[in-house]
Structure formats: structure tokens, C-alpha cells
Scaffold this motif. Sequence first.
Motif, short mmCIF file in Angstrom:
data_model
loop_
_atom_site.label_atom_id
_atom_site.label_comp_id
_atom_site.label_asym_id
_atom_site.label_seq_id
_atom_site.Cartn_x
_atom_site.Cartn_y
_atom_site.Cartn_z
N ILE A 1 0.84 -1.20 0.00
CA ILE A 1 0.00 0.00 0.00
C ILE A 1 0.87 1.25 0.00
N SER A 2 1.96 1.23 0.76
CA SER A 2 2.86 2.38 0.84
C SER A 2 3.48 2.69 -0.51
N ILE A 3 3.76 1.66 -1.30
CA ILE A 3 4.27 1.86 -2.66
C ILE A 3 3.23 2.64 -3.46
N ILE A 4 1.99 2.21 -3.39
CA ILE A 4 0.93 2.82 -4.20
C ILE A 4 0.69 4.28 -3.81
N ILE A 5 0.72 4.57 -2.51
CA ILE A 5 0.44 5.95 -2.08
C ILE A 5 1.71 6.80 -2.00
N ASN A 6 2.85 6.21 -2.34
CA ASN A 6 4.14 6.91 -2.36
C ASN A 6 4.46 7.55 -1.02
N CYS A 7 4.36 6.75 0.03
CA CYS A 7 4.64 7.24 1.39
C CYS A 7 6.00 6.70 1.84
N GLU A 8 7.02 7.53 1.69
CA GLU A 8 8.37 7.10 2.05
C GLU A 8 8.51 6.83 3.54
N SER A 9 7.87 7.66 4.36
CA SER A 9 7.91 7.44 5.80
C SER A 9 7.27 6.09 6.15
N CYS A 10 6.17 5.78 5.47
CA CYS A 10 5.50 4.49 5.69
C CYS A 10 6.41 3.34 5.29
N LEU A 11 7.08 3.49 4.15
CA LEU A 11 7.99 2.44 3.69
C LEU A 11 9.11 2.21 4.69
N GLU A 12 9.69 3.29 5.18
CA GLU A 12 10.78 3.15 6.16
C GLU A 12 10.30 2.37 7.38
N TRP A 13 9.13 2.72 7.88
CA TRP A 13 8.60 2.07 9.08
C TRP A 13 8.22 0.61 8.83
N HIS A 14 7.45 0.36 7.78
CA HIS A 14 6.91 -0.98 7.58
C HIS A 14 7.96 -1.98 7.10
N GLY B 1 10.38 -10.97 11.12
CA GLY B 1 10.82 -12.21 10.51
C GLY B 1 10.62 -12.33 9.01
N ALA B 2 10.20 -11.25 8.35
CA ALA B 2 10.04 -11.31 6.90
C ALA B 2 11.43 -11.38 6.25
N SER B 3 11.50 -12.13 5.19
CA SER B 3 12.77 -12.25 4.47
C SER B 3 12.87 -11.16 3.41
N GLU B 4 14.07 -10.98 2.89
CA GLU B 4 14.27 -10.03 1.81
C GLU B 4 13.38 -10.39 0.62
N LYS B 5 13.33 -11.66 0.27
CA LYS B 5 12.52 -12.09 -0.87
C LYS B 5 11.04 -11.81 -0.65
N GLN B 6 10.55 -12.00 0.58
CA GLN B 6 9.15 -11.70 0.87
C GLN B 6 8.87 -10.21 0.74
N ILE B 7 9.78 -9.38 1.23
CA ILE B 7 9.59 -7.93 1.14
C ILE B 7 9.62 -7.49 -0.32
N ILE B 8 10.53 -8.05 -1.10
CA ILE B 8 10.58 -7.71 -2.52
C ILE B 8 9.28 -8.11 -3.21
N GLU B 9 8.72 -9.26 -2.87
CA GLU B 9 7.44 -9.65 -3.48
C GLU B 9 6.32 -8.70 -3.07
N ALA B 10 6.34 -8.21 -1.84
CA ALA B 10 5.34 -7.22 -1.41
C ALA B 10 5.51 -5.93 -2.21
N ILE B 11 6.75 -5.53 -2.45
CA ILE B 11 7.03 -4.35 -3.27
C ILE B 11 6.52 -4.58 -4.69
N GLU B 12 6.73 -5.78 -5.21
CA GLU B 12 6.27 -6.10 -6.56
C GLU B 12 4.74 -6.06 -6.67
N VAL B 13 4.05 -6.49 -5.63
CA VAL B 13 2.59 -6.40 -5.64
C VAL B 13 2.17 -4.93 -5.70
#
Length: 118
Positions: free
Chosen positions: A58-71, A79-91
Motif C-alpha cells: 500500500i505504501s508503494i501505491i500511495i508513495n509514502c516514504e515514511s510508511c515504507l521506512e517504518w513498515h 521475521g520477513a525475508s528479503e525475498k518476501q519484502i521484494i514480493e510485497a514491493i512487486e505487488v
Amino acid sequence: MNCQDIEKIGKIQSDRKTANEFYSKNSEVYRSFVSMERKTYSNGELEKRYKEMIAIGISIIINCESCLEWHIKEALRSGASEKQIIEAIEVGIEMGGGPATVSARFAMKVLKYYQQKA
């Protein structure tokens, strides 16, 4: 990652600490928000890390950098992995289309920032 990116992330962290002064000033609205946030991201049917990854998309879609830093930080802590976070970014990219790629680039910088700190 360049110095400007590191400074930007540091400024976001500093600004968030300043904003939290509302909490110490007895702002009932802010206290309610913090309470809602804690409940929202606690483990339930979805684990906290999955909720954080939803928030990343959601933070990607609304372009909230502060949100991205926090989440991203909270997803890693949960416990999220790098690959999981990248997939969330891709969504987020897919849901947001081309403009979301700008937020996605910043999200990748934040992920790298925290990986370098570990």
C-alpha cells in the motif's frame, strides 16, 4: 546506496520521533491512532510480518516514504525475508502501475539500509 539516501532515511526517523511529541502532549486523537496501530499490526489470523508486507504494498501505491521506512523495518523485525519484502514491493508495483516504480526504488534503498545495519 549513497549518502543522500542514508540522510533521507535518517531524517524520516528523526521526523517520526518529533511527531511522537503529540503522544506526550496528551493528544487523545494521536493516542487513539497509536492504539489502533498496535492492534492492527499484532498477530491474529495474519502474522504481524504479513500485515507489514501488506502495508509495504500500500505504501508503494500511495508513495509514502515514511510508511515504507517504518513498515520495512517492522517487517524485518517480524521475521520477513528479503525475498518476501521484494514480493510485497512487486505487488505494490503491479497495483500502482508505472508511478509505483518510483516508490519501489525507495523501498529497495530502505531495505538495503537496514540490511547494512544488521
